[in-house]
Write a protein that holds these residues in place. Structure first.
Motif, mmCIF file in Angstrom:
data_model
loop_
_atom_site.group_PDB
_atom_site.id
_atom_site.type_symbol
_atom_site.label_atom_id
_atom_site.label_comp_id
_atom_site.label_asym_id
_atom_site.label_seq_id
_atom_site.Cartn_x
_atom_site.Cartn_y
_atom_site.Cartn_z
ATOM 1 N N SER A 112 -9.489 4.031 -1.419
ATOM 2 C CA SER A 112 -9.402 3.595 -0.032
ATOM 3 C C SER A 112 -10.614 2.742 0.334
ATOM 4 O O SER A 112 -11.754 3.122 0.084
ATOM 5 C CB SER A 112 -9.331 4.804 0.900
ATOM 6 N N ARG A 113 -10.362 1.614 0.977
ATOM 7 C CA ARG A 113 -11.468 0.742 1.400
ATOM 8 C C ARG A 113 -12.307 1.403 2.487
ATOM 9 O O ARG A 113 -13.461 1.034 2.705
ATOM 10 C CB ARG A 113 -10.924 -0.600 1.905
ATOM 11 N N ASP B 97 0.733 3.845 5.294
ATOM 12 C CA ASP B 97 -0.540 3.154 5.101
ATOM 13 C C ASP B 97 -1.146 2.715 6.428
ATOM 14 O O ASP B 97 -2.368 2.635 6.584
ATOM 15 C CB ASP B 97 -0.264 1.937 4.211
ATOM 16 N N TRP C 76 -5.500 10.392 2.988
ATOM 17 C CA TRP C 76 -5.727 9.530 1.822
ATOM 18 C C TRP C 76 -6.808 8.491 2.128
ATOM 19 O O TRP C 76 -7.726 8.284 1.327
ATOM 20 C CB TRP C 76 -4.418 8.836 1.425
ATOM 21 N N HIS C 77 -6.698 7.862 3.284
ATOM 22 C CA HIS C 77 -7.679 6.828 3.622
ATOM 23 C C HIS C 77 -9.068 7.411 3.850
ATOM 24 O O HIS C 77 -10.068 6.698 3.722
ATOM 25 C CB HIS C 77 -7.226 6.060 4.864
ATOM 26 N N SER D 207 -9.691 9.165 -0.559
ATOM 27 C CA SER D 207 -9.405 8.565 -1.861
ATOM 28 C C SER D 207 -10.459 7.520 -2.248
ATOM 29 O O SER D 207 -10.801 6.651 -1.435
ATOM 30 C CB SER D 207 -8.028 7.898 -1.857
ATOM 31 N N GLY E 149 0.809 -1.206 0.000
ATOM 32 C CA GLY E 149 0.000 0.000 0.000
ATOM 33 C C GLY E 149 0.841 1.253 0.000
ATOM 34 O O GLY E 149 2.073 1.227 -0.153
#
Length: 275
Positions: A209-210, A107, A202-203, A206, A103
């Protein structure tokens, strides 16, 4: 972290203040945190700002009795452990995805903890389903525990002899495996909490991102099982692996599960449009 704040956080996780910063005490704190504080990304779906500052994290987890994801949970847990006399370093990790791809940088966050009885332990209460107890960073053999069979190895090629896609290992980097499968690559260099701001952004934003695609809330149960609410699907897994799933039909059912299963009181259901 001040003594009064630490005591309230200890009360939040249902743990007593340890007499000394030992490995045994850390083991108990780690387990109690996993049982009492859920791994959750609800802020992403409630429009709440995620702020990686110790005071704000304390207000969220101890004050508002919420959970969080890795940066929040491990960041605050690290501050608690320091206040209890442990030596703690924040470590960055990159999770392994499909095809052995690593990742993004920063991450994931985990903790290297040194206890008064010696040795460095890997504490990680912010990865969802993972080890129930800290792992020995110096042990290169299998570490059997309720969460699976774990192994910590020097970072090297992915299965098949290939370098993992998306990055290479630095000096001292470690791979953490669960049941033979690489979980994440742990960097050796200590980091500051502020270093993880970009990863958290980002998480939280994005489309890749899950955490953006679905609300999730999950915690370990007292008997070693797990309860997870992902969107509107409730999954209860017993310690023996027996699994039950059901979809919640109404907003009221969802709010009730958050309250009764996770201790989280919300006035509205997190946005599930991405589910």
């Amino acid at each position: 972290m001040e003594t009064a704040q630490a005591d309230l956080l200890l009360r939040r996780i249902g743990a007593r203040r340890p007499a000394r910063p030992t490995a045994g005490a850390l083991r108990e704190l780690h387990l109690r945190h996993l049982v009492e504080v859920p791994f959750e990304n609800l802020s992403v779906h409630l429009g709440e700002e995620i702020v990686l500052e110790e005071g704000r994290l304390w207000e969220k987890v101890a004050g508002a009795r919420r959970g969080g994801f890795c940066y929040e949970l491990n960041g605050l847990f690290g501050a608690l452990l320091r206040s209890l006399g442990y030596e703690v370093e924040l470590l960055a990790a990159r999770t392994y995805g499909d095809g052995g791809r690593l990742g993004i940088p920063y991450d994931h966050m985990a903790l290297r903890v040194r206890t008064e009885d010696g040795g460095d332990l890997l504490a990680d209460i912010g990865f969802g389903a993972h080890s129930h107890h800290p792992l020995d960073l110096g042990e290169r053999g299998d570490q059997h525990e309720p969460g699976g069979v774990f192994r910590v190895t020097g970072a090297g090629p992915a299965p098949g002899g290939r370098a993992p896609a998306g990055g290479s290992a630095g000096p001292g980097d470690l791979d953490v495996l669960r049941d033979g499968t690489p979980v994440y690559r742990l960097e050796a260099t200590p980091r500051a909490l502020s270093d993880f701001v970009t990863g958290a952004w980002w998480h939280s934003t994005s489309p890749r991102s899950r955490f953006v695609t679905s609300p999730v809330c999950s915690r370990l149960t007292e008997d070693g099982g797990r309860v997870t609410l992902r969107g509107r699907r409730l999954v209860v897994t017993a310690a023996d692996g027996h699994r039950e799933e059901r979809d919640l039909a109404t907003d009221q059912e969802v709010l009730t599960v958050y309250r009764e299963r996770f201790g989280i009181v919300l006035d509205r259901v997190p946005d599930v449009s991405g589910v």
